[in-house]
Scaffold this active site. Structure first.
Site, mmCIF file in Angstrom:
data_model
loop_
_atom_site.group_PDB
_atom_site.id
_atom_site.type_symbol
_atom_site.label_atom_id
_atom_site.label_comp_id
_atom_site.label_asym_id
_atom_site.label_seq_id
_atom_site.Cartn_x
_atom_site.Cartn_y
_atom_site.Cartn_z
ATOM 1 C CG HIS A 64 12.238 4.396 0.956
ATOM 2 N ND1 HIS A 64 12.708 4.484 -0.333
ATOM 3 C CD2 HIS A 64 10.888 4.534 0.869
ATOM 4 C CE1 HIS A 64 11.694 4.643 -1.162
ATOM 5 N NE2 HIS A 64 10.577 4.699 -0.464
ATOM 6 C CG HIS A 113 12.174 9.178 -0.059
ATOM 7 N ND1 HIS A 113 11.799 8.347 0.961
ATOM 8 C CD2 HIS A 113 11.072 9.343 -0.830
ATOM 9 C CE1 HIS A 113 10.514 8.036 0.832
ATOM 10 N NE2 HIS A 113 10.050 8.628 -0.250
ATOM 11 C CB CYS A 172 -6.139 5.074 -5.408
ATOM 12 S SG CYS A 172 -5.000 4.321 -4.210
ATOM 13 C CB CYS A 202 -2.693 7.154 -5.755
ATOM 14 S SG CYS A 202 -2.177 5.519 -6.238
ATOM 15 C CB CYS A 213 -5.030 1.115 -6.443
ATOM 16 S SG CYS A 213 -3.478 1.974 -6.756
ATOM 17 C CG HIS A 271 -1.196 1.908 -3.199
ATOM 18 N ND1 HIS A 271 -1.383 3.024 -3.989
ATOM 19 C CD2 HIS A 271 -0.086 2.138 -2.467
ATOM 20 C CE1 HIS A 271 -0.429 3.895 -3.724
ATOM 21 N NE2 HIS A 271 0.375 3.382 -2.826
ATOM 22 C CE LYS A 300 8.475 3.131 -6.209
ATOM 23 N NZ LYS A 300 7.338 3.967 -5.852
ATOM 24 C CE LYS A 338 5.545 6.364 1.006
ATOM 25 N NZ LYS A 338 6.134 7.670 0.861
HETATM 26 O O1 ME8 Z 1 5.318 11.403 -4.844
HETATM 27 N N1 ME8 Z 1 13.410 4.365 -6.584
HETATM 28 O O2 ME8 Z 1 6.235 11.791 -2.759
HETATM 29 P P1 ME8 Z 1 6.927 10.398 -2.413
HETATM 30 C C1 ME8 Z 1 13.767 5.599 -6.952
HETATM 31 N N2 ME8 Z 1 4.888 13.999 -2.524
HETATM 32 N N3 ME8 Z 1 13.213 6.719 -6.461
HETATM 33 C C2 ME8 Z 1 12.247 6.583 -5.545
HETATM 34 C C3 ME8 Z 1 11.824 5.316 -5.096
HETATM 35 C C4 ME8 Z 1 12.460 4.169 -5.660
HETATM 36 N N4 ME8 Z 1 12.165 2.926 -5.286
HETATM 37 N N5 ME8 Z 1 10.864 5.505 -4.183
HETATM 38 C C5 ME8 Z 1 10.696 6.843 -4.054
HETATM 39 C C6 ME8 Z 1 5.486 12.102 -3.865
HETATM 40 N N6 ME8 Z 1 11.530 7.502 -4.878
HETATM 41 C C7 ME8 Z 1 4.939 13.509 -3.846
HETATM 42 C C8 ME8 Z 1 5.815 14.378 -4.721
HETATM 43 S S1 ME8 Z 1 6.498 16.722 -5.830
HETATM 44 C C9 ME8 Z 1 5.748 18.198 -6.074
HETATM 45 C C10 ME8 Z 1 5.370 15.808 -4.850
HETATM 46 C C11 ME8 Z 1 11.670 8.965 -4.981
HETATM 47 O O3 ME8 Z 1 7.351 10.504 -0.998
HETATM 48 C C12 ME8 Z 1 11.448 9.433 -6.406
HETATM 49 O O4 ME8 Z 1 12.024 10.691 -6.576
HETATM 50 O O5 ME8 Z 1 6.075 9.273 -2.813
HETATM 51 C C13 ME8 Z 1 9.947 9.563 -6.484
HETATM 52 O O6 ME8 Z 1 9.538 10.366 -7.574
HETATM 53 C C14 ME8 Z 1 9.688 10.209 -5.127
HETATM 54 O O7 ME8 Z 1 10.639 9.577 -4.238
HETATM 55 C C15 ME8 Z 1 8.282 10.011 -4.620
HETATM 56 O O8 ME8 Z 1 8.249 10.425 -3.289
#
Ligand code: ME8
Length: 502
Positions: free
Chosen positions: A17, A20, A125, A128, A143, A146, A295, A298
């Site tokens: 989304h 990312h 959780c 998480c 949590c 969530h 925020k 997903k």
């Molecule tokens: O945490 N606003 O993956 P994830 C801004 N796999 N950035 C956002 C956002 C939002 N609303 N939503 C997501 C993970 N992000 C782990 C990371 S790293 C070794 C492992 C972005 O798919 C932002 O960069 O939940 C956040 O830190 C990341 O997506 C979390 O992605």
């Protein structure tokens, strides 16, 4: 100098989304800018494919974790070129080459005495994939992220001796005040360390989808250890037949949102020290994109699909909008109405029209050739003075929105210059052709210098415009550094009217 920049690796439990896309574009802006400065850049992004969140999503959808991972990783990978993201590699943690390297590093952590077998009891959780500490538990043992009940878990785990790194992490934050930027995020990291560090679970016997511990294959690794190590492992296999670790490690900059600060600012440096590896130089933490007050996420179901946004506005407009509308580092709301407004006023009017007008005037009044041998106008020079060094400094600190504003000030200045000098009136006054030469030369120079600064934010548009301006190099340069004399071409509307949604 090498410049190695990373994004988080994204969970494949759902589709990409805009959140990312946001982080990935931020990292891309840094990568493109540093390439313009002649740095040896490596830019990594990818997907995080192990762990409970992925296994559970797969179960819900009735597919295997690997099937789900393959499907969603492909979507993340396809997003990159659409966003004009210039990553050098896309890592998938299900890649066996990553696995092999993770096992080597973790074996070293084990051999160095930083792990032990113990019993874990606590609140967990599953979404998480995180055990909660006392102050991370919401009412009724739920949590806070969530809003689902936490599971009470008791089992034999291997533990990582995080507590042993307390002093070293305190010293790290003392010695390297810019290890985490911006400052207020650094303070959060320091506060977290100062609260006192507890050892953390490294593996669980119950996990089904994760990497096995090399010294105890009955246990599988908690996903964060395998995930964090991607930044290091990728370098060993990103380029066929070559190991880039020496060249790019330690990483120069990790980019991420505040949700994963704890893992990166506390566990990550401790893990690297435990493995005898060098620490990254810096990480920059940004805020959340919000839809309304909430925020975008997903699990909350209020996400904007980046593919759709690009379809309507184009990748450049999206890239621009995100760093204009939301001050990088802070949380900020985004909306379709906001997109439309900025597209219209800033991109189409301030920048697109400026470019079209200036190029059209050079064509009309000087047969498409930039006047040569004319001086830089002192009034314009005054406002361009220092802009480029300030821009570079801001990006050195990963202050993307301020850097963009610095460039945008020049766009606004050039528009005022057009109004002040009124070249169309000068064109009527045949007595002073030199003044018109001077104005046109300065406008072209101003546009060229500003567009070079905007390359990382507007890669597609700037490429077209620089070609029209007769500029072949992407190197950042100062007003007046080109002597003129080059042929330029008119450009069609850089930001055409967008279809309004009905
Ligand atoms: O945490 N606003 O993956 P994830 C801004 N796999 N950035 C956002 C956002 C939002 N609303 N939503 C997501 C993970 N992000 C782990 C990371 S790293 C070794 C492992 C972005 O798919 C932002 O960069 O939940 C956040 O830190 C990341 O997506 C979390 O992605």
């Amino acid at each position: 100098m090498s410049f190695y920049v990373t994004t988080p690796i994204y969970y494949v439990n759902a589709q990409p989304h805009l959140g990312h896309a946001y982080t990935t574009i931020a990292a891309d802006v840094m990568a493109r800018h540093m390439r313009q400065r002649g740095e040896d850049v490596f830019f990594l992004t990818g997907t995080d494919e192990h762990g409970e969140p992925v296994a559970q999503a797969a179960e819900r959808e009735g597919v295997t974790p690997r099937e789900l991972a393959d499907r969603n990783a492909a979507r993340f990978e396809a997003l990159m070129p659409q966003l004009e993201v210039s990553n050098d590699f896309f890592i998938r943690t299900s890649d066996p080459r990553h696995g092999e390297r993770v096992q080597q590093v973790m074996q070293r952590v084990h051999d160095n005495g930083h792990v032990y077998l113990g019993t874990y009891e606590g609140w967990y959780c599953p979404r998480c994939a995180d055990f909660k500490t006392e102050n991370e538990i919401a009412e009724g043992n739920t949590c806070p992220i969530h809003h689902i009940p936490l599971d009470r878990e008791q089992e034999e785990n291997w533990f990582f001796r995080l507590s042993a790194f307390q002093e070293r992490l305190e010293a790290l934050y003392e010695e390297r005040p810019d290890f985490v930027v911006p400052d207020f995020r650094r303070n959060e990291a320091v506060a977290f360390v100062e609260q006192g560090l507890e050892d953390v679970s490294l593996s669980r016997p119950k996990l089904k989808w994760g990497m096995r511990l090399p010294w105890d294959p009955g246990q599988r690794m908690y996903v964060w250890f395998d995930a964090l190590l991607n930044y290091y492992t990728a370098l060993s296999f990103a380029r066929e037949g070559e190991d880039l670790t020496e060249r790019y490690w330690p990483a120069t900059l990790h980019v991420m949102a505040k949700d994963i600060l704890k893992f990166h600012a506390v566990i990550w440096p401790a893990l690297l020290i435990a493995a005898g590896l060098e620490l990254p130089r810096r990480m920059t933490i940004h805020g959340f994109l919000l839809m309304g007050e909430k925020k975008m996420s997903k699990s909350l179901g209020n996400v904007l699909d980046p593919f759709e946004v690009i379809d309507r506005f184009g990748a450049d407009a999206l890239r621009f909008y995100l760093f204009r509308e939301v001050s990088f580092g802070q949380d900020g709301s985004i909306s379709t109405a906001g997109f439309e407004a900025r597209y219209e006023t800033e991109l189409a009017n301030d920048y697109g029209n400026l470019a079209s007008r200036v190029l059209a005037m050079v064509e009309r009044y000087r047969a498409g050739v930039v006047p040569a041998g004319v001086p830089v106008d002192a009034v314009l020079a005054e406002d361009f003075e220092g802009a480029l060094p300030r821009f570079r400094e801001l990006l050195d600190r990963a202050e993307l929105s301020q850097a963009l504003e610095e460039a945008w000030k020049l766009v606004r200045r050039l528009n005022r210059y057009v109004e002040e000098t009124r070249p169309w009136e000068l064109a009527k006054d045949e007595a002073d052709p030199e003044r018109l030469d001077e104005v046109l030369y300065n406008l072209i120079e101003g546009l060229r210098v500003t567009t070079l600064m905007l390359v990382p934010f507007l890669p597609r548009t700037s490429e077209r415009l620089l070609a029209a301006l007769g500029e072949e190099s992407l190197e950042l340069s100062e007003l007046g550094s080109r002597p003129g004399g080059q042929a330029v071409e008119r450009v069609p509307q850089l930001f055409p009217k967008i279809e309004t949604e009905t």
